[in-house]
Design a protein around this motif. Structure first.
Motif, PDB file in Angstrom:
ATOM      1  N   ALA A   1     -22.945   7.843  14.078  1.00  0.00           N
ATOM      2  CA  ALA A   1     -23.429   7.104  14.753  1.00  0.00           C
ATOM      3  C   ALA A   1     -24.982   7.732  15.496  1.00  0.00           C
ATOM      4  CB  ALA A   1     -22.533   6.588  16.310  1.00  0.00           C
ATOM      5  N   PHE A   2     -24.836   8.920  15.686  1.00  0.00           N
ATOM      6  CA  PHE A   2     -26.075   9.527  16.534  1.00  0.00           C
ATOM      7  C   PHE A   2     -26.260  10.749  15.440  1.00  0.00           C
ATOM      8  CE2 PHE A   2     -23.010   7.620  19.802  1.00  0.00           C
ATOM      9  CZ  PHE A   2     -24.093   6.782  20.351  1.00  0.00           C
ATOM     10  N   PRO A   3     -27.019  10.319  14.811  1.00  0.00           N
ATOM     11  CA  PRO A   3     -27.500  11.791  13.962  1.00  0.00           C
ATOM     12  C   PRO A   3     -28.422  12.541  14.537  1.00  0.00           C
ATOM     13  CG  PRO A   3     -28.155   9.581  12.738  1.00  0.00           C
ATOM     14  CD  PRO A   3     -27.636   9.176  14.187  1.00  0.00           C
ATOM     15  N   ASN A   4     -29.180  12.006  15.556  1.00  0.00           N
ATOM     16  CA  ASN A   4     -29.804  13.097  16.534  1.00  0.00           C
ATOM     17  C   ASN A   4     -29.246  13.512  17.845  1.00  0.00           C
ATOM     18  OD1 ASN A   4     -31.912  14.404  17.770  1.00  0.00           O
ATOM     19  ND2 ASN A   4     -33.665  13.312  17.131  1.00  0.00           N
ATOM     20  N   LEU A   5     -28.539  14.546  17.922  1.00  0.00           N
ATOM     21  CA  LEU A   5     -28.064  14.789  19.109  1.00  0.00           C
ATOM     22  C   LEU A   5     -28.737  15.066  20.422  1.00  0.00           C
ATOM     23  CD1 LEU A   5     -24.872  16.665  18.040  1.00  0.00           C
ATOM     24  CD2 LEU A   5     -25.018  14.297  18.690  1.00  0.00           C
ATOM     25  N   LYS A   6     -30.097  15.229  19.997  1.00  0.00           N
ATOM     26  CA  LYS A   6     -30.937  15.558  20.960  1.00  0.00           C
ATOM     27  C   LYS A   6     -31.426  14.378  22.284  1.00  0.00           C
ATOM     28  CE  LYS A   6     -33.198  19.397  18.558  1.00  0.00           C
ATOM     29  NZ  LYS A   6     -34.398  19.836  17.789  1.00  0.00           N
ATOM     30  N   HIS A   7     -31.129  13.122  21.414  1.00  0.00           N
ATOM     31  CA  HIS A   7     -31.371  11.917  22.419  1.00  0.00           C
ATOM     32  C   HIS A   7     -30.461  11.941  23.499  1.00  0.00           C
ATOM     33  CE1 HIS A   7     -33.513   9.844  18.619  1.00  0.00           C
ATOM     34  NE2 HIS A   7     -34.192  10.754  19.256  1.00  0.00           N
ATOM     35  N   ARG A   8     -30.905  11.287  24.501  1.00  0.00           N
ATOM     36  CA  ARG A   8     -30.213  11.059  25.775  1.00  0.00           C
ATOM     37  C   ARG A   8     -29.086  10.075  25.324  1.00  0.00           C
ATOM     38  NH1 ARG A   8     -31.594  14.542  30.067  1.00  0.00           N
ATOM     39  NH2 ARG A   8     -33.831  15.087  29.976  1.00  0.00           N
ATOM     40  N   ALA A   9     -29.230   9.081  24.779  1.00  0.00           N
ATOM     41  CA  ALA A   9     -28.166   8.129  24.289  1.00  0.00           C
ATOM     42  C   ALA A   9     -26.877   8.666  23.591  1.00  0.00           C
ATOM     43  CB  ALA A   9     -28.814   6.942  23.515  1.00  0.00           C
TER      44      ALA A   9
ATOM     45  N   TYR B   1     -23.395  -0.813  28.744  1.00  0.00           N
ATOM     46  CA  TYR B   1     -23.916  -0.316  30.076  1.00  0.00           C
ATOM     47  C   TYR B   1     -24.158   1.225  29.842  1.00  0.00           C
ATOM     48  CZ  TYR B   1     -22.705   2.174  34.312  1.00  0.00           C
ATOM     49  OH  TYR B   1     -22.743   2.985  35.325  1.00  0.00           O
ATOM     50  N   LEU B   2     -23.653   1.900  28.919  1.00  0.00           N
ATOM     51  CA  LEU B   2     -24.030   3.350  28.679  1.00  0.00           C
ATOM     52  C   LEU B   2     -25.567   3.378  28.054  1.00  0.00           C
ATOM     53  CD1 LEU B   2     -20.484   4.763  27.151  1.00  0.00           C
ATOM     54  CD2 LEU B   2     -21.670   5.119  29.546  1.00  0.00           C
ATOM     55  N   LEU B   3     -25.863   2.587  27.146  1.00  0.00           N
ATOM     56  CA  LEU B   3     -27.162   2.618  26.571  1.00  0.00           C
ATOM     57  C   LEU B   3     -28.267   2.126  27.710  1.00  0.00           C
ATOM     58  CD1 LEU B   3     -26.649   1.094  23.159  1.00  0.00           C
ATOM     59  CD2 LEU B   3     -26.760   3.709  23.788  1.00  0.00           C
ATOM     60  N   ARG B   4     -27.740   1.049  28.517  1.00  0.00           N
ATOM     61  CA  ARG B   4     -28.666   0.783  29.664  1.00  0.00           C
ATOM     62  C   ARG B   4     -28.972   2.027  30.752  1.00  0.00           C
ATOM     63  NH1 ARG B   4     -25.940  -3.841  29.693  1.00  0.00           N
ATOM     64  NH2 ARG B   4     -24.881  -3.531  31.663  1.00  0.00           N
ATOM     65  N   ARG B   5     -27.875   2.669  30.951  1.00  0.00           N
ATOM     66  CA  ARG B   5     -27.879   3.622  32.043  1.00  0.00           C
ATOM     67  C   ARG B   5     -28.680   4.885  31.541  1.00  0.00           C
ATOM     68  NH1 ARG B   5     -22.250   6.795  33.803  1.00  0.00           N
ATOM     69  NH2 ARG B   5     -23.016   8.031  31.848  1.00  0.00           N
ATOM     70  N   CYS B   6     -29.052   5.140  30.317  1.00  0.00           N
ATOM     71  CA  CYS B   6     -29.693   6.027  29.937  1.00  0.00           C
ATOM     72  C   CYS B   6     -31.219   5.887  29.363  1.00  0.00           C
ATOM     73  CB  CYS B   6     -28.945   6.940  28.683  1.00  0.00           C
ATOM     74  SG  CYS B   6     -28.949   6.127  27.235  1.00  0.00           S
ATOM     75  N   GLY B   7     -31.388   4.509  29.708  1.00  0.00           N
ATOM     76  CA  GLY B   7     -32.799   3.877  29.393  1.00  0.00           C
ATOM     77  C   GLY B   7     -32.753   3.712  27.875  1.00  0.00           C
ATOM     78  N   ARG B   8     -31.907   3.618  26.996  1.00  0.00           N
ATOM     79  CA  ARG B   8     -32.138   3.261  25.740  1.00  0.00           C
ATOM     80  C   ARG B   8     -32.364   1.581  25.488  1.00  0.00           C
ATOM     81  NH1 ARG B   8     -31.019   5.128  20.543  1.00  0.00           N
ATOM     82  NH2 ARG B   8     -31.967   3.471  18.922  1.00  0.00           N
TER      83      ARG B   8
END
Length: 407
Positions: A166-174, A198-205
């Protein structure tokens, strides 16, 4: 009669040797690492006729507290490469023996025999040293952050590969935000669409079309699983690592803000910031490694060799070839690599030079290294003359056109 001082430093003590003009060791001592040891060293040098102005000091580091104290006292410091000391040691014996007092004597004699082939510690200002401290710690903090993220990836592979799907790049805030809310496979499969949005909105994604559906599909895909107790334990490990990563992110951000603030007030900052592709952080790293001592590099060739952009030639018999320089300031070399890479989109002249090297057969890194070599020569001129960067003067053969703005 002059004397030379050699110091073999350690964490808990320092070994000192004083050598006269004939190479005879006139004094040896072991001192502590604090103010008492420093005063003992000054007294020892004075007792044998030495003075701060007339007693050069050789030591295998340039950032020890003792080095700072000696420089403030007026001594001329020679930071000697440990590899060079090893070769000097072999002049007197090939059996492989080594001792701290013996190395102090070797260092003292290095300055007696070859003072002109070793560099003096540059006279960098306090402001320049502050930039260097922050720039290096900022870089080290980023590397440590990447290592911790690699550890997190390794743990997830053991029991939660769906998270990496789901998240290949773990450096992303999302990725970090969602994994903090769902550190185990069971928690990930229970995430609802509303909660994930909600989680994606909170981290600005931004909510790209199909993003939420894709993440939920990846987290709920059938997969192999660890036993429940093992999965719970690994989930605690993931939660701990996520907390460490979050703290490290904040530390990196704080260091970056302070680095930018301190660098912007340095007298040479306007010159460095006038260079295309040198933003505040990259420019600070360049200044940190070059320093602000105008006498440190008398020619651009010295700066290029220090940065490792200038090639070296190895010739022996019928063998003759040119190769990249391995012994270099690696932090400055890394900064110059990214500077040259960014210049490809900021300067038509730099891009033309890179394309020319590529057409001549250079691979990507070699072409960037050659470009960085050119850039350093021009930067040396700007710093020596106190003038801002002029891209037209840097690339007089390039086609006329507007100069791109710096990053």
């Amino acid at each position: 009669m002059g004397i030379n001082c050699g110091i073999d430093w350690a964490e808990s003590h320092h070994d000192v040797a004083l050598a006269d003009d004939t190479g005879h060791i006139v004094a040896r001592a072991r001192i502590d690492t604090g103010a008492t040891g420093f005063n003992d060293l000054l007294r020892m040098i004075a007792e044998h006729g030495g003075t701060p102005e007339g007693t050069p000091v050789a030591i295998e580091t340039d950032k020890n507290l003792l080095v700072v104290a000696l420089a403030e006292a007026g001594f001329t410091i020679y930071p000697i490469n440990p590899r060079a000391v090893a070769r000097y040691r072999e002049r007197h014996g090939q059996a492989g023996g080594k001792s701290d007092p013996g190395d102090a004597a070797v260092l003292a004699n290095v300055l007696r025999t070859d003072p002109d082939v070793h560099r003096v510690l540059p006279a960098v200002s306090e402001h320049g040293r502050a930039v260097k401290a922050l720039a290096r710690q900022h870089q080290e903090a980023i590397w440590a952050l990447h290592q911790t993220i690699s550890r997190l990836r390794s743990v997830l592979l053991e029991f939660y590969p769906a998270a990496l799907q789901a998240f290949p790049n773990l450096k992303h805030r999302a990725a970090l935000t969602v994994l903090t809310a769902a550190p185990t496979l069971e928690a990930g499969q229970k995430l609802t669409r509303h909660r994930l949005e909600y989680l994606l909105r909170r981290c600005g994604r931004r909510n790209d079309p199909g993003l939420v559906e894709q993440i939920l599909t990846d987290l709920r895909a059938p997969t192999l699983r660890q036993p429940p107790q093992v999965e719970a334990s690994l989930g605690h490990a993931v939660a701990g690592l996520l907390g460490i990563v979050d703290s490290m992110h904040r530390a990196v951000d704080d260091l970056e803000k302070e680095l930018g603030r301190v660098f912007d007030t340095h007298p040479q900052a306007p010159i460095l910031r006038s260079v295309p592709a040198l933003g505040p952080i990259l420019a600070a790293r360049v200044l940190a490694e070059i320093g602000d001592d105008q006498t440190r590099f008398v020619t651009p060739a010295g700066l290029r060799a220090f940065a490792g952009t200038a090639p070296i030639t190895r010739a022996s018999g019928r063998s003759h070839y040119v190769k990249a320089r391995k012994v270099r300031n690696k932090l400055l070399c890394d900064a110059c690599h990214w500077w040259a890479f960014a210049m490809l989109t900021k300067s038509a002249g730099a891009r033309a030079h890179y394309d020319k090297r590529r057409a001549a057969g250079d691979h990507h890194n070699a072409a960037l290294r050659n470009l960085a070599n050119k850039l350093l020569g021009r930067l040396w001129w700007c710093l020596q003359h106190g003038e801002a960067w002029d891209d037209r003067a840097a690339w007089p053969q390039a086609h006329d056109g507007p100069n791109p703005a710096a990053a």
